[in-house]
Write a protein that holds these residues in place. Structure first.
Motif, PDB file in Angstrom:
ATOM      1  N   SER A 732      -6.400  -6.500  -5.126  1.00  0.00           N
ATOM      2  CA  SER A 732      -7.444  -7.196  -4.377  1.00  0.00           C
ATOM      3  C   SER A 732      -7.154  -8.676  -4.232  1.00  0.00           C
ATOM      4  N   ARG A 733      -6.260  -9.206  -5.075  1.00  0.00           N
ATOM      5  CA  ARG A 733      -5.901 -10.610  -4.975  1.00  0.00           C
ATOM      6  C   ARG A 733      -4.958 -10.871  -3.809  1.00  0.00           C
ATOM      7  N   ILE A 734      -4.359  -9.826  -3.263  1.00  0.00           N
ATOM      8  CA  ILE A 734      -3.445 -10.013  -2.141  1.00  0.00           C
ATOM      9  C   ILE A 734      -4.263 -10.463  -0.930  1.00  0.00           C
ATOM     10  N   PRO A 735      -3.852 -11.507  -0.237  1.00  0.00           N
ATOM     11  CA  PRO A 735      -4.664 -12.068   0.860  1.00  0.00           C
ATOM     12  C   PRO A 735      -4.790 -11.108   2.032  1.00  0.00           C
ATOM     13  N   GLU A 736      -5.726 -11.450   2.904  1.00  0.00           N
ATOM     14  CA  GLU A 736      -5.943 -10.632   4.099  1.00  0.00           C
ATOM     15  C   GLU A 736      -4.736 -10.733   5.024  1.00  0.00           C
ATOM     16  N   GLY A 737      -4.538  -9.658   5.773  1.00  0.00           N
ATOM     17  CA  GLY A 737      -3.401  -9.599   6.686  1.00  0.00           C
ATOM     18  C   GLY A 737      -2.182  -8.951   6.084  1.00  0.00           C
ATOM     19  N   VAL A 738      -2.191  -8.742   4.750  1.00  0.00           N
ATOM     20  CA  VAL A 738      -1.073  -8.089   4.069  1.00  0.00           C
ATOM     21  C   VAL A 738      -1.504  -6.675   3.726  1.00  0.00           C
ATOM     22  N   HIS A 739      -0.796  -5.698   4.265  1.00  0.00           N
ATOM     23  CA  HIS A 739      -1.151  -4.292   4.063  1.00  0.00           C
ATOM     24  C   HIS A 739      -0.292  -3.719   2.936  1.00  0.00           C
ATOM     25  N   VAL A 740      -0.959  -3.028   2.004  1.00  0.00           N
ATOM     26  CA  VAL A 740      -0.277  -2.428   0.864  1.00  0.00           C
ATOM     27  C   VAL A 740      -0.504  -0.927   0.906  1.00  0.00           C
ATOM     28  N   ILE A 746       4.886  -2.994   1.323  1.00  0.00           N
ATOM     29  CA  ILE A 746       4.170  -4.190   1.766  1.00  0.00           C
ATOM     30  C   ILE A 746       4.516  -4.442   3.229  1.00  0.00           C
ATOM     31  N   THR A 747       3.488  -4.584   4.062  1.00  0.00           N
ATOM     32  CA  THR A 747       3.676  -4.924   5.477  1.00  0.00           C
ATOM     33  C   THR A 747       2.970  -6.240   5.739  1.00  0.00           C
ATOM     34  N   ILE A 748       3.729  -7.245   6.186  1.00  0.00           N
ATOM     35  CA  ILE A 748       3.200  -8.585   6.364  1.00  0.00           C
ATOM     36  C   ILE A 748       3.759  -9.182   7.651  1.00  0.00           C
ATOM     37  N   PRO A 749       2.898  -9.783   8.485  1.00  0.00           N
ATOM     38  CA  PRO A 749       3.384 -10.419   9.714  1.00  0.00           C
ATOM     39  C   PRO A 749       3.694 -11.897   9.486  1.00  0.00           C
ATOM     40  N   ARG A 983       7.685 -11.042  -3.074  1.00  0.00           N
ATOM     41  CA  ARG A 983       6.827 -11.321  -4.231  1.00  0.00           C
ATOM     42  C   ARG A 983       5.658 -10.343  -4.299  1.00  0.00           C
ATOM     43  N   TYR A 984       5.039 -10.055  -3.143  1.00  0.00           N
ATOM     44  CA  TYR A 984       3.936  -9.091  -3.135  1.00  0.00           C
ATOM     45  C   TYR A 984       4.432  -7.688  -3.473  1.00  0.00           C
ATOM     46  N   ALA A 985       5.631  -7.338  -3.005  1.00  0.00           N
ATOM     47  CA  ALA A 985       6.185  -6.011  -3.310  1.00  0.00           C
ATOM     48  C   ALA A 985       6.438  -5.869  -4.797  1.00  0.00           C
ATOM     49  N   LEU A 986       6.864  -6.951  -5.434  1.00  0.00           N
ATOM     50  CA  LEU A 986       7.089  -6.903  -6.872  1.00  0.00           C
ATOM     51  C   LEU A 986       5.763  -6.743  -7.621  1.00  0.00           C
TER      52      LEU A 986
END
Length: 1005
Positions: A732-740, A746-749, A983-986
């Motif tokens: 939930s700490r992952i910011p908006e716009g980042v799909h997990v 991790i999908t990020i634009p 970093r988010y993928a880790l």
């Protein structure tokens, strides 16, 4: 005792065959510096009574206080035996593990070494480390078993027990040597098998596998330490005595009447003498016979110690008389038994003769350098000697010949830079007076003294002084001005005259290069090339293909090569330096004036076709780091300057500047850290500094979730639920716009929404991580080759053996990366990280864009990779940043595979890339066409350009790249997005954790 001056040393330097470059290696407190004191006292440099107490080679104050050596220092000794005279360049090295880098700098410039082992402690961890360092540098060792007196005085061993103990020590160190030898033979056999598999077999029917290891065919007779071979000496450096069995074989061959050659073979081992038959036989343990080593050698030494320790004067006098020795009255009456033992044994069994004779007879001269060592020194990274240019291979003969002709190339290796006070330099020292000057000063002093007495009695008529000047009357005093200085002490007539004071400020440090001449003659004022570690002779040969005859200043600039002048040459004499005009090949020397050209180590050569020597092999990796800052912020410039000087003066220390602006000092251990901080305060920065608590660096990685808790109980359902909730909170700490995704994708634009990246993190098997760490040099070579091909530079074709190493490395990865999850992963490896050679990999599985590290060495890159190369470099740069600084504690990653599953580019971004390429084509086409002509890309591209014209209107007017918007350049957005995606993928994995680098470091030792 030999008293040798500088002129004698200069004469001995010219006889290369009688030069011995050796270093003393041992565990800490095994007696290296005491042994060096004994050898130095044989040249009359220090008194024999101070040997072991003065610690002459330890010139630093903290070395004397702690009682350990912290730096390598050299001294030249003269040894005469019969008609032969030898020059021994002795280097004393530290034994503490924190200063093992100093051992590496000493071993590189030596041809042999003395391994010192404590007779009580035996083989210790650092003994194994220094023996391995000597083996890797391919230098020949000899063994000194020191502190035999401790077996008598402390352990109270009998001679028979001492003999068994010494045999065990020899077996231990020979077992270590055998392990190193066996590993080398097996590696060579594996290389031969690889070569034979690469060649097609002509006769398929006669293939028989050879199960032998190849050890039977290799001569190892001279490999091991054995007293009968003359490469082992037994000593007590603190008592000043030592012996090899050759000394006693020569004595007893005359007394007993047995040939010396027979005694050499039987004095060590299970042999005893039958006095009736005067024959030597094998020991029969049942009969209780004593070995010859015990009966003829050890019992005599034990009886001497027993008599001295019990103060049996009659027995002492009898022993001294039988040995034909003369003991001074002072030593005979001394109350300390150690003084009497030293006085007797230093005459009976002088340690300097035993050790130096073994060095001269058993260790090689510079002329005997092995060809294998020469080839190894010239081949950096994964290069082979055959892959070097022919001009470079021709230099091997110069190494082997070690010639001093004018046509011989000058090749010098600088192993380290060390700092000395400018006042200690020979040119800044007081110059000794000649006899004529001393006579003139003496006469002038007498004349002025007489004038002073006459003036005091009022009888001095004004007249000229001895030096021709008239006596002038001081305006404030009655006495003549010419005698005013005589109020104080008279000047010493035997004093020295000082040269003009140097311009440097007091306490300034000068840097001297610790070096060795491998070929040619080093002369003062000679211009020479300084080759950096990344220098390639191929670059120079491509720029100057036909050689060069022009002055060095007219040569074209070549990367990592500079030209300098040898300003000052010094003879290293421990704490002193002596000026030299030239240094013949094969000698150790100091070079001044290189501080602006050499940072830590470098190769100096008169021919640019010489390659840089391979980097020094450091056993200890710097792992202890502290942040340093001045107590007064205004002194920050002094701190920066001081840390630069410290970085140059220490071969192992590292200086880092963090992103926060902190200055970080990285050292090998606590003792090394304390020494560096003391140097920074007292020598280099000379300011008060504040130091943080030591920080040990870590490595971040991924592990599987635990199945049991800390008390080894299985994690129940409730705990699993708690772990799931904790994972959801972290996600939930992952910011908006980042799909997990549920599987961790991790999908990020990018910020401008023109590109979307999909990245997954997977832990690598431990075997793969180990393979990546072991082949870092090969990975670095692959990266250099790939970058040169991408830049369009003409490079020499890769050598076959290097190509075989690359494919062997790829095969190892394919062997361990098996299964459905790792299918085709090795072929899709895009980059390694961090620094493009670390233990992490980036895999590209995008269908639109594919690139591989194997495409560089194997062939051309794909058309798509060439088209989007700039964007691909941005992706790799983001991966490098992510692996260099992990998400948990900003430490480098280890053992992680990042998979780029998708890479979607908006049509506008693609159009921007196409515009860059087609704009150049339009410019070329427009040169030969009218103004009405335009370059058409296609209807489809034109429609896309119309749709994106509004987005790029402002940037096109500025003339910037068409893929630039309010978020900055598109390449920068890709770098930042890829870094965040990794970093988010880790973090999306089940359990990130930290692995201490220190644990790994100790395991490697």
């Amino acid at each position: 005792m030999v008293l040798s001056g500088v002129d004698k040393m200069i004469q001995l330097q010219k006889n290369t065959a009688n030069i011995r470059n050796i270093c003393v290696l041992a565990h800490v407190d095994h007696g290296k510096t005491t042994l060096a004191d004994c050898l130095i006292s044989s040249n009359g440099i220090i008194s024999s009574r101070l040997a072991g107490k003065l610690r002459y080679m330890d010139s630093r104050e903290d070395e004397q206080v702690r009682g350990i050596t912290m730096k390598s220092s050299a001294i030249s000794l003269h040894y005469a035996e019969g008609n032969e005279e030898y020059l021994i360049n002795l280097i004393d090295s530290p034994g503490h593990v924190d200063f093992s880098s100093e051992v590496s700098t000493a071993v590189r410039i030596c041809d042999g070494c003395i391994i010192v082992v404590d007779a009580v402690e035996g083989v210790c961890p650092q003994t194994q480390a220094v023996l391995r360092q000597a083996w890797l540098e391919n230098i020949r060792p000899v063994l000194v078993i020191n502190k035999i007196d401790r077996l008598i005085v402390e352990l109270k061993f009998t001679p028979q027990e001492a003999y068994s103990h010494l045999k065990n020590i020899l077996e231990q160190i020979n077992a270590l040597t055998g392990t190193l030898f066996t590993s080398k033979v097996l590696e060579e056999r594996a290389e031969r098998e690889t070569d034979s598999q690469a060649k097609p077999h002509s006769e398929q029917g006669e293939q028989v596998y050879d199960w032998s290891a190849g050890l039977e065919d290799v001569d190892d007779s001279q490999l091991y330490f054995s007293p009968e071979q003359g490469n082992v000496v037994f000593t007590s450096a603190i008592d000043g005595w030592g012996f090899g069995i050759e000394h006693f074989a020569r004595i007893y061959s005359q007394k007993i009447g047995i040939k010396k050659e027979v005694l050499l073979k039987t004095l060590w081992g299970d042999y005893y003498i039958n006095m009736k038959a005067k024959k030597i036989m094998k020991v029969d343990q049942a009969k209780g016979k004593k070995p010859l080593f015990v009966q003829l050698i050890l019992e005599n030494i034990w009886s001497l110690y027993d008599a001295v320790l019990k103060k049996d004067k009659e027995k002492i006098d009898k022993i001294v008389a039988s040995l034909g020795l003369k003991i001074g009255a002072r030593e005979a009456r001394h109350s300390d038994p150690k003084v009497q033992i030293n006085a007797i044994c230093s005459q009976w069994l002088p340690i300097s003769h035993a050790v130096l004779a073994m060095v001269c007879h058993k260790l090689p001269s510079p002329l005997d350098m092995a060809s294998e060592r020469v080839e190894k020194l010239m081949c950096t990274g994964s290069q082979t000697f055959e892959s070097l240019p022919l001009e470079t291979q021709a230099l091997k003969a110069a190494f082997m010949k070690c010639g001093s002709e004018d046509t011989a190339p000058v090749i010098i290796f600088v192993s380290k830079m060390f700092a000395v006070d400018v006042k200690a330099l020979p040119q800044n020292k007081p110059r000794p007076l000649t006899q004529e000057e001393m006579a003139q000063r003496r006469e002038r002093a007498r004349q002025r003294h007489a004038e002073k007495l006459a003036a005091a009695q009022g009888q001095a008529p004004p007249g000229p002084t001895q030096d021709g000047g008239a006596l002038e009357t001081s305006p404030n005093e009655d006495e003549p001005r010419g005698t005013a200085f005589l109020k104080g002490d008279e000047p010493d007539v035997a004093s020295v005259s000082r040269q003009p004071a140097p311009q440097e400020e007091s306490g300034q440090e000068a840097f001297i290069a610790f070096a060795r001449v491998f070929s040619g003659v080093a002369r003062r004022g000679k211009k020479i090339f300084v080759l950096g570690p990344k220098y390639s002779p191929l670059d120079f040969l491509q720029r100057v293909p036909l050689g060069f005859s022009a002055p060095l200043e007219d040569l074209p600039p070549v990367p990592h090569m500079a030209c300098c002048t040898l300003e000052n040459l010094y003879l290293l004499m421990g704490r002193e330096l002596e000026d030299l005009e030239e240094v013949p090949p094969g000698n150790v020397l100091g070079i001044g004036g290189l501080q602006d050209f050499v940072l830590k180590s470098a190769t100096l050569c008169s021919l640019p076709s010489c390659p840089p020597f391979i980097p020094l092999n450091f056993e200890a990796t710097p792992i202890v780091r502290v942040a340093v800052e001045p107590k007064h912020p205004s002194e920050m410039p002094q701190l920066v300057k001081g840390m630069k000087l410290l970085n140059q003066a220490d071969p192992c220390v590292q200086i880092l500047i963090q992103e926060t602006g902190e200055h970080v000092l990285v050292t090998a251990g606590e003792v090394h850290l304390q020494r560096c901080l003391d140097d920074l305060r007292e020598r280099f920065a000379k300011i008060h500094i504040s130091v943080s608590e030591p920080i040990i660096p870590f490595r971040e990685t991924i592990t599987k979730p635990p199945k049991v808790d800390m008390v080894n109980e299985e994690i129940g359902r409730q705990q699993k639920v708690a772990v799931i909730h904790q994972t959801k909170e972290e996600q939930s700490r992952i910011p908006e716009g980042v799909h997990v995704d549920s599987d961790g994708l991790i999908t990020i634009p990018t910020p401008n929404k023109l590109a979307t990246l999909s990245v997954r993190a997977i832990p690598l098997p431990e075997e793969v991580t180990r393979i990546l760490e072991e082949n870092s040099d090969l990975i670095r070579s692959m990266e250099l080759l790939t970058s040169s091909l991408n830049e369009g530079r003409n490079t020499q074709a890769i050598h076959q053996k290097t190509q075989e190493k690359i494919w062997e490395f790829k095969g190892k990865l394919e062997k361990h990366l098996t299964g459905r999850k790792w299918r085709n992963t090795v072929d899709q490896i895009w980059s390694f990280g961090p620094r493009k050679c670390g233990p992490n990999i980036l895999v590209s599985r995008s269908e639109d864009f594919q690139n591989s590290v194997w495409s560089g060495p194997a062939g051309r890159e794909s058309k798509e990779a060439s088209r989007f190369r700039d964007f691909g470099n941005s992706i790799v740069s983001g991966f490098q940043l992510a692996t260099l600084s992990g998400p948990m504690c900003e430490e480098p990653l280890m053992g992680v595979c990042f998979v780029l599953e998708k890479w979607e580019l908006n049509k506008c971004a693609e159009q921007g890339v196409s515009d860059k390429q087609n704009q150049g084509q339009c410019d070329l086409a427009g040169e030969g066409q009218g103004e009405g002509k335009t370059c058409h890309i296609g209807d489809e591209n034109q429609e896309q350009q119309d749709g994106c014209s509004e987005l790029f209107e402002k940037t096109s007017q500025k003339g910037d790249s068409p893929v630039t918007d309010c978020y900055g350049p598109f390449s920068g957005q890709l770098i930042a997005t890829m870094k965040e995606a990794c970093r988010y993928a880790l973090q999306a994995e089940s359990m990130p954790c930290c692995q201490s680098e220190k644990v790994e470091c100790f395991r490697k030792r």
